[in-house]
Enzyme design. Structure first.
Site, PDB file in Angstrom:
ATOM      1  N   HIS A 250     -35.217 -21.385 -80.813  1.00  0.00           N
ATOM      2  CA  HIS A 250     -36.327 -21.967 -80.060  1.00  0.00           C
ATOM      3  C   HIS A 250     -35.958 -23.435 -79.894  1.00  0.00           C
ATOM      4  CE1 HIS A 250     -41.016 -22.360 -79.585  1.00  0.00           C
ATOM      5  NE2 HIS A 250     -40.335 -22.849 -78.549  1.00  0.00           N
ATOM      6  N   LEU A 251     -35.905 -23.912 -78.661  1.00  0.00           N
ATOM      7  CA  LEU A 251     -35.339 -25.221 -78.353  1.00  0.00           C
ATOM      8  C   LEU A 251     -35.937 -26.324 -79.226  1.00  0.00           C
ATOM      9  CD1 LEU A 251     -33.499 -26.999 -76.647  1.00  0.00           C
ATOM     10  CD2 LEU A 251     -35.322 -27.142 -74.947  1.00  0.00           C
ATOM     11  N   HIS A 252     -35.056 -27.043 -79.920  1.00  0.00           N
ATOM     12  CA  HIS A 252     -35.504 -28.149 -80.753  1.00  0.00           C
ATOM     13  C   HIS A 252     -34.346 -29.092 -81.037  1.00  0.00           C
ATOM     14  CE1 HIS A 252     -33.728 -25.345 -83.645  1.00  0.00           C
ATOM     15  NE2 HIS A 252     -33.614 -26.333 -84.508  1.00  0.00           N
ATOM     16  N   PHE A 253     -34.687 -30.346 -81.257  1.00  0.00           N
ATOM     17  CA  PHE A 253     -33.792 -31.359 -81.763  1.00  0.00           C
ATOM     18  C   PHE A 253     -34.291 -31.759 -83.148  1.00  0.00           C
ATOM     19  CE2 PHE A 253     -33.616 -31.567 -77.206  1.00  0.00           C
ATOM     20  CZ  PHE A 253     -32.301 -31.887 -76.880  1.00  0.00           C
TER      21      PHE A 253
END
Length: 433
Positions: A233-236
């Site tokens: 799940h898109l994350h930085f």
């Protein structure tokens, strides 16, 4: 028949709701970040200024406000007992040597994990709503929304409706298994349930956070699938550490670009005398220029199934890109048992020189030689790196002006040291020099 490379992965728990992600629930029953709760909720809001390029004393005060607000909110969640352990109690030291690798003993980080099968030969994988994702996080783990205020000044509200009416909100949440003080997750457009893959908009958002922080000690990092991202799940990730990262001190060799491709103001160098081969992107007339060039390079890597890690440094002005192959070697049985026994997964922080060790013996015996030995396994070979670099340049619209000369002894190299003294922000972790 297609062969699948898999390794038994024990992922880091990044949310207190991760262990229960696969349990059925009759409805929601709590304030989460899903469609059932978030659109009608109120959360703190940090609205950043539309033009981060402006510089003044007021802007500096605003930047300090961002760091202080984030760390104050983070410490509040610590006081509530939301973290799995006290990372500020972890022993940390700078290893003697030319690069000054930072070693941390974090024995608690691998104690509470759930086993999973993690496919390492696919950088792009579809989002799976049945697995843990950040919409299942409770709102108490969220520090604030992070949105463009569309003005010249930044501001913070303790409570605000979800402001992005035309798209899903961006949120900043704690990592409940932190590896350093202020460890948070930037989750772009959380309700859109984007898989872990970089796009220009999300990468620009990460640069905007680094620019808003305006501190050389607040960095953001990104791990692709296959390069030790554990949540699709898109994350930085981001955290605050008041010492320079070794990669920030490493020498670089400038790559000359043609005049036409220099219009964006972005310059490119490659690391030299560092265990992991990588590219360094700097400058840009605007943050958009830098975001477009770097995201184009990342998109080529992920579209061509090449795992990679990214470090955003120097207040969003400097980006390190590392294509890597450690998980591939691990799956093929090409990593020594000695390195496997350390249980170190070399993701962006480790590659950058902040190495989290899980065994006291490894910590006490840590040396520049042992750090170099681990990270050298991550790097592409020189031949493979140059091949990938050529494809990246094409994808990013970069044209090399002249045949690049290899750095050699006596050839001038560029160093970009981080300031020696930290900003006046309280920090719980002690770094032993």
């Amino acid at each position: 028949m297609e062969m699948k490379l898999t390794i038994r992965r024990v992922p880091t728990v990044v949310s207190n709701y991760q262990d229960d992600a696969d349990k059925p629930r009759p409805g929601c029953g709590r304030n989460c970040l899903g469609h059932c709760c978030l659109p009608v909720s109120k959360l703190p809001l940090y609205a950043f200024k539309a033009n981060p390029g402006k510089s003044s004393q007021e802007d500096a005060a605003s930047a300090m406000s961002f760091v202080n607000i984030l760390l104050t909110q983070w410490e509040d969640r610590m006081a509530r007992g939301l973290f799995r352990y006290d990372v500020t109690a972890c022993e940390t030291k700078v290893i003697p040597g030319n690069l000054g690798f930072v070693a941390q003993l974090n024995e608690g980080r691998h104690l509470k994990k759930r086993p999973t099968e993690f496919r390492v030969d696919r950088v792009l994988q579809p989002f799976d709503p049945a697995k843990f994702n950040f919409t299942k996080v409770g709102q108490e783990e969220v520090l604030f929304q992070f949105e463009n205020g569309a003005g010249d000044d930044s501001y913070f509200l303790n409570s605000a409706p979800i402001t992005a009416v035309d798209r899903a909100p961006n949120v900043v949440a704690i990592n409940v298994s932190p590896i350093e003080y202020g460890h948070v997750l930037l989750i772009p457009r959380v309700l859109d349930r984007l898989p872990q893959r970089i796009d220009p908009e999300s990468f620009l958002l990460a640069l905007q956070m680094a620019a808003e922080a305006a501190s050389p000690y607040f960095r953001l990092g990104y791990n692709s699938l296959g390069a030790f991202a554990t949540i699709n799940h898109l994350h930085f990730q981001a955290y605050y550490l008041s010492v320079p990262f070794p990669v920030e001190k490493a020498a670089t060799h400038h790559i000359p670009l043609s005049e036409d491709t220099m219009k964006s103001g972005v310059t490119v160098s490659k690391l030299i005398d560092y265990p992991v081969r990588g590219l360094v992107f700097e400058g840009g007339n605007t943050l958009n220029d830098l975001a477009n060039v770097v995201s184009s390079a990342c998109i080529w890597l992920q579209d061509n199934n090449a795992p990679y890690n990214v470090l955003i440094s120097d207040c969003g002005k400097r980006v390190f890109l590392f294509p890597q192959c450690y998980a591939e070697k691990q799956a093929l049985g090409e990593v020594s048992q000695e390195l496997l026994d350390t249980q170190v997964n070399p993701a962006v922080w480790e590659i950058s020189g902040h190495i989290v060790l899980k065994r006291r013996n490894d910590y006490e015996e840590a040396s520049e030689t042992s750090a170099w030995k681990l990270l050298a396994e991550v790097s592409l070979s020189e031949e493979r790196f140059e091949e990938v670099k050529a494809y990246i340049f094409t994808a990013a619209g970069l044209v090399q002006a002249d045949e690049e000369e290899e750095a050699s002894e006596g050839e001038e190299a560029t160093y970009a040291p981080v300031p020696a003294h930290p900003l006046p922000v309280s920090e719980g972790c002690l770094v032993l020099q």
